[in-house]
Enzyme design. Structure first.
Site, mmCIF file in Angstrom:
data_model
loop_
_atom_site.group_PDB
_atom_site.id
_atom_site.type_symbol
_atom_site.label_atom_id
_atom_site.label_comp_id
_atom_site.label_asym_id
_atom_site.label_seq_id
_atom_site.Cartn_x
_atom_site.Cartn_y
_atom_site.Cartn_z
ATOM 1 N N THR A 108 -26.317 -69.140 48.813
ATOM 2 C CA THR A 108 -27.773 -69.004 48.708
ATOM 3 C C THR A 108 -28.258 -68.082 49.827
ATOM 4 O O THR A 108 -28.088 -68.396 51.005
ATOM 5 C CB THR A 108 -28.438 -70.380 48.830
ATOM 6 O OG1 THR A 108 -27.940 -71.197 47.771
ATOM 7 C CG2 THR A 108 -29.951 -70.288 48.728
ATOM 8 N N GLY B 80 -34.032 -84.923 50.380
ATOM 9 C CA GLY B 80 -33.226 -84.535 51.539
ATOM 10 C C GLY B 80 -32.096 -83.652 51.052
ATOM 11 O O GLY B 80 -32.210 -83.002 50.021
ATOM 12 N N THR C 262 -24.964 -70.918 54.350
ATOM 13 C CA THR C 262 -26.046 -70.185 55.030
ATOM 14 C C THR C 262 -26.955 -71.241 55.653
ATOM 15 O O THR C 262 -28.078 -71.458 55.168
ATOM 16 C CB THR C 262 -26.819 -69.304 54.030
ATOM 17 O OG1 THR C 262 -27.233 -70.122 52.916
ATOM 18 C CG2 THR C 262 -25.988 -68.152 53.524
ATOM 19 N N LEU D 275 -25.754 -76.076 40.881
ATOM 20 C CA LEU D 275 -25.163 -77.412 40.738
ATOM 21 C C LEU D 275 -25.717 -78.383 41.768
ATOM 22 O O LEU D 275 -26.109 -78.008 42.869
ATOM 23 C CB LEU D 275 -23.632 -77.342 40.806
ATOM 24 C CG LEU D 275 -22.954 -76.660 41.986
ATOM 25 C CD1 LEU D 275 -22.794 -77.626 43.137
ATOM 26 C CD2 LEU D 275 -21.609 -76.127 41.548
ATOM 27 N N PHE E 218 -37.136 -85.024 38.043
ATOM 28 C CA PHE E 218 -37.664 -84.758 39.395
ATOM 29 C C PHE E 218 -39.095 -85.246 39.549
ATOM 30 O O PHE E 218 -39.909 -84.659 40.249
ATOM 31 C CB PHE E 218 -37.484 -83.283 39.780
ATOM 32 C CG PHE E 218 -36.092 -83.034 40.300
ATOM 33 C CD1 PHE E 218 -35.014 -83.078 39.448
ATOM 34 C CD2 PHE E 218 -35.856 -82.837 41.648
ATOM 35 C CE1 PHE E 218 -33.718 -82.935 39.913
ATOM 36 C CE2 PHE E 218 -34.569 -82.689 42.127
ATOM 37 C CZ PHE E 218 -33.493 -82.730 41.263
ATOM 38 N N LEU E 219 -39.385 -86.341 38.863
ATOM 39 C CA LEU E 219 -40.683 -86.992 39.031
ATOM 40 C C LEU E 219 -40.468 -88.431 39.492
ATOM 41 O O LEU E 219 -41.283 -89.301 39.220
ATOM 42 C CB LEU E 219 -41.472 -86.972 37.709
ATOM 43 C CG LEU E 219 -42.060 -85.623 37.294
ATOM 44 C CD1 LEU E 219 -42.767 -85.725 35.950
ATOM 45 C CD2 LEU E 219 -43.033 -85.087 38.354
ATOM 46 N N CYS F 201 -29.852 -78.628 50.696
ATOM 47 C CA CYS F 201 -30.394 -77.484 49.951
ATOM 48 C C CYS F 201 -31.919 -77.429 49.918
ATOM 49 O O CYS F 201 -32.508 -76.465 50.401
ATOM 50 C CB CYS F 201 -29.849 -77.505 48.535
ATOM 51 S SG CYS F 201 -28.059 -77.516 48.508
HETATM 52 C C1 UGA Z 1 -30.326 -79.172 44.671
HETATM 53 C C2 UGA Z 1 -30.760 -78.628 43.300
HETATM 54 O O1 UGA Z 1 -31.166 -79.718 42.465
HETATM 55 C C3 UGA Z 1 -29.611 -77.867 42.627
HETATM 56 O O2 UGA Z 1 -30.047 -77.308 41.406
HETATM 57 C C4 UGA Z 1 -29.148 -76.754 43.573
HETATM 58 O O3 UGA Z 1 -28.054 -76.038 43.025
HETATM 59 C C5 UGA Z 1 -28.738 -77.371 44.901
HETATM 60 O O4 UGA Z 1 -29.844 -78.087 45.468
HETATM 61 C C6 UGA Z 1 -28.328 -76.233 45.816
HETATM 62 O O5 UGA Z 1 -29.172 -75.398 46.147
HETATM 63 O O6 UGA Z 1 -27.131 -76.113 46.123
HETATM 64 P P1 UGA Z 1 -28.911 -81.283 45.513
HETATM 65 O O7 UGA Z 1 -29.314 -80.879 46.879
HETATM 66 O O8 UGA Z 1 -27.487 -81.607 45.253
HETATM 67 O O9 UGA Z 1 -29.297 -80.123 44.456
HETATM 68 O O10 UGA Z 1 -29.762 -82.573 45.148
HETATM 69 P P2 UGA Z 1 -30.950 -82.937 44.139
HETATM 70 O O11 UGA Z 1 -30.407 -83.648 42.963
HETATM 71 O O12 UGA Z 1 -31.794 -81.754 43.880
HETATM 72 O O13 UGA Z 1 -31.781 -83.984 45.024
HETATM 73 C C7 UGA Z 1 -32.422 -83.567 46.223
HETATM 74 C C8 UGA Z 1 -33.187 -84.702 46.837
HETATM 75 O O14 UGA Z 1 -34.345 -85.017 46.077
HETATM 76 C C9 UGA Z 1 -32.420 -86.009 46.966
HETATM 77 O O15 UGA Z 1 -32.681 -86.559 48.231
HETATM 78 C C10 UGA Z 1 -32.975 -86.882 45.866
HETATM 79 O O16 UGA Z 1 -32.889 -88.250 46.145
HETATM 80 C C11 UGA Z 1 -34.422 -86.414 45.839
HETATM 81 N N1 UGA Z 1 -35.100 -86.617 44.541
HETATM 82 C C12 UGA Z 1 -34.650 -86.011 43.421
HETATM 83 C C13 UGA Z 1 -36.245 -87.412 44.493
HETATM 84 O O17 UGA Z 1 -36.693 -87.962 45.524
HETATM 85 N N2 UGA Z 1 -36.882 -87.569 43.294
HETATM 86 C C14 UGA Z 1 -36.444 -86.981 42.161
HETATM 87 O O18 UGA Z 1 -37.087 -87.169 41.102
HETATM 88 C C15 UGA Z 1 -35.298 -86.184 42.227
#
Ligand code: UGA
EC number: 1.1.1.22
Length: 426
Positions: free
Chosen positions: A121, A257, A86, A153, A249-250, A260
């Site tokens: 989603t 990026g 989506t 995930l 996530f802190l 999602c």
């Molecule tokens: C995210 C959600 O975490 C999942 O639970 C969800 O299922 C998924 O989107 C989705 O909707 O399909 P994802 O996009 O794979 O998962 O990546 P994340 O691990 O959430 O990271 C997202 C971004 O945040 C990355 O760029 C990462 O580097 C950044 N990030 C993450 C930070 O800058 N700081 C943090 O503490 C954690």
């Protein structure tokens, strides 16, 4: 159970592999013949640790099939799971065109009772819409149960997240349908949230929105930590030990990026707007994420100390480590910003080298830094975090290392004669 999954993308392939591992017979379908042909040869179009082995096992055991006959499997399987994309539209809303065509296929295929699981989603209210579309197309009400079962995930840890989820959310109108979907996951130990469909849809958007807010919050706090000489990493650790807040996530850095978080907060803002609700926190999270790149650029300029024609090496291009996904990658957005300064940019990533105007790619991390005035760590790949800093120091022309993920050990770098620059760190 016989399950048809529609959409052999990230979520579709991972879920298909996991469900086949749980003992179900899974038909993962997609209209794109070349993708299906590759999958049948065991070639996975995405990089996800462990997925290739799991898919190979499913194919070998005869529990996992990839096929282009979408309608035939929809007609034959009592459970159909929608896992199509989506993607975002220009106005921030979610593009439902793939989902529309799946619903048209379903309307033409369903011949007996079918549970339609919405894994994609989707904006709140979409499951109701699917149900009414199917009824309008002549599918009798008693033949179909539309169930919202969002996925949580993360790329890079998708299998772990699927097999050991924090929760499984199942939103259904009829209890019988919830029970069947719960049974489908029977060997997965998890908290099960059985709820209304609208709540399940909302849980998905709100989870991603909250994660984005958490990251932007710590990135904003990093700015004030720096102003007072505090260390945001230590502050986040101390704060995160409070169980009401939690440590994850802190991690301050270049910002979030991926395919999602940015998309889902835009879509949630958009749908809220259609009901006259303005989500100001989401707006702030987006603004902080965008301006975070300026914060880093400013720090880099300061560290370069008047050198206005520098060569910058950037390590990492994917939106996070352990994935080959570059969608909405802050690393790439930052590279583009550097190029716009008129600077020379040399980049390295363990998995990808997308063409970006003004960026030259290296095959090896140490090749990218030769003659560089500064090095930016933009993605937290393990091999880059644990680099040989003495070699780095030797190869570079300058000595500035900008830690875009606050993951490096400054003492190691400084011992190698490098100048460590983090954000929100003393
Ligand atoms: C995210 C959600 O975490 C999942 O639970 C969800 O299922 C998924 O989107 C989705 O909707 O399909 P994802 O996009 O794979 O998962 O990546 P994340 O691990 O959430 O990271 C997202 C971004 O945040 C990355 O760029 C990462 O580097 C950044 N990030 C993450 C930070 O800058 N700081 C943090 O503490 C954690």
């Amino acid at each position: 159970m016989n399950i048809c999954i529609v959409g052999a993308g990230y979520v579709g392939i991972t879920t298909a592999a996991v469900l086949s591992e749980l003992g179900h017979i899974v038909y993962c379908t997609d209209r794109i013949a070349s993708k299906i042909a590759r999958l049948n040869k065991g070639e996975i179009p995405i990089y996800e640790p462990g997925l290739e082995e799991l898919v190979a096992r499913g194919i070998q055991n005869g529990t996992l099939f990839f096929d282009t006959e979408v309608r035939a499997h929809m007609a034959a399987c009592p459970i159909v799971m929608i896992a199509v994309g989506t993607p975002p539209r220009r106005d921030g809303s979610a593009d439902m065109s793939y989902l529309d065509s799946v619903v048209a296929d379903l309307a033409a295929s369903i011949k007996s009772h079918t549970i339609v699981i919405v894994k994609s989603t989707v904006p709140p209210g979409q499951s109701d819409w699917i149900e009414s579309r199917l009824h309008e197309a002549g599918v009798p009400e008693q033949w179909v149960d539309v169930v919202s079962n969002p996925e949580f995930l993360r790329e890079g840890t998708a299998l772990q997240d699927s097999i050991h989820p924090d929760r499984i959310v199942i939103g259904a109108k009829r209890e019988q349908a919830s029970r069947v979907v719960k049974e489908m996951y029977r060997s997965i130990e998890s908290e099960y949230v059985l709820t209304e469909r609208i709540d399940a849809e909302m849980i998905k958007y709100v989870s991603n929105a909250f994660l984005a807010i958490k990251i932007s919050f710590i990135n904003e706090i990093a700015r004030v930590c720096e102003a007072f000489g505090a260390d945001v990493t230590t502050v986040a650790k101390g704060v995160g030990l409070d169980q009401r807040i939690g440590p994850r996530f802190l991690q301050a850095g270049l910002g979030y990026g991926g395919s999602c978080l940015p998309k889902d907060i835009n879509a949630l803002s958009y749908v809220a707007g259609t009901k006259g609700v303005k989500l100001k926190m989401l707006h702030a999270a987006r603004t902080i994420n965008r301006t975070q790149l300026d914060v880093y650029l400013h720090k880099l300029k300061q560290a370069l100390d008047g050198n206005d024609q520098p060569t910058i090496a950037v390590w990492g291009a994917t939106f996070k480590e352990n994935t080959d996904d570059t969608r909405f990658s802050q690393a790439i957005a930052f590279m583009k910003k550097l190029v716009r300064q008129g600077w020379k940019v040399k980049a390295y990533d363990p998995l990808v080298s997308p063409p970006i105007r003004g960026v030259s790619w290296s095959q090896h991390p140490y090749e990218a830094i030769v003659g560089a005035d500064a090095l930016v760590l933009a993605t937290g790949w393990d091999e880059l975090i644990h680099a040989d800093w003495a070699s780095v120091s030797e190869q570079m022309k300058g000595n500035v290392v900008l830690d875009g993920r606050n993951l490096l050990d400054s003492t190691l770098l400084e011992a190698a004669g490098l100048r460590y620059v983090g954000v929100g760190r003393s």
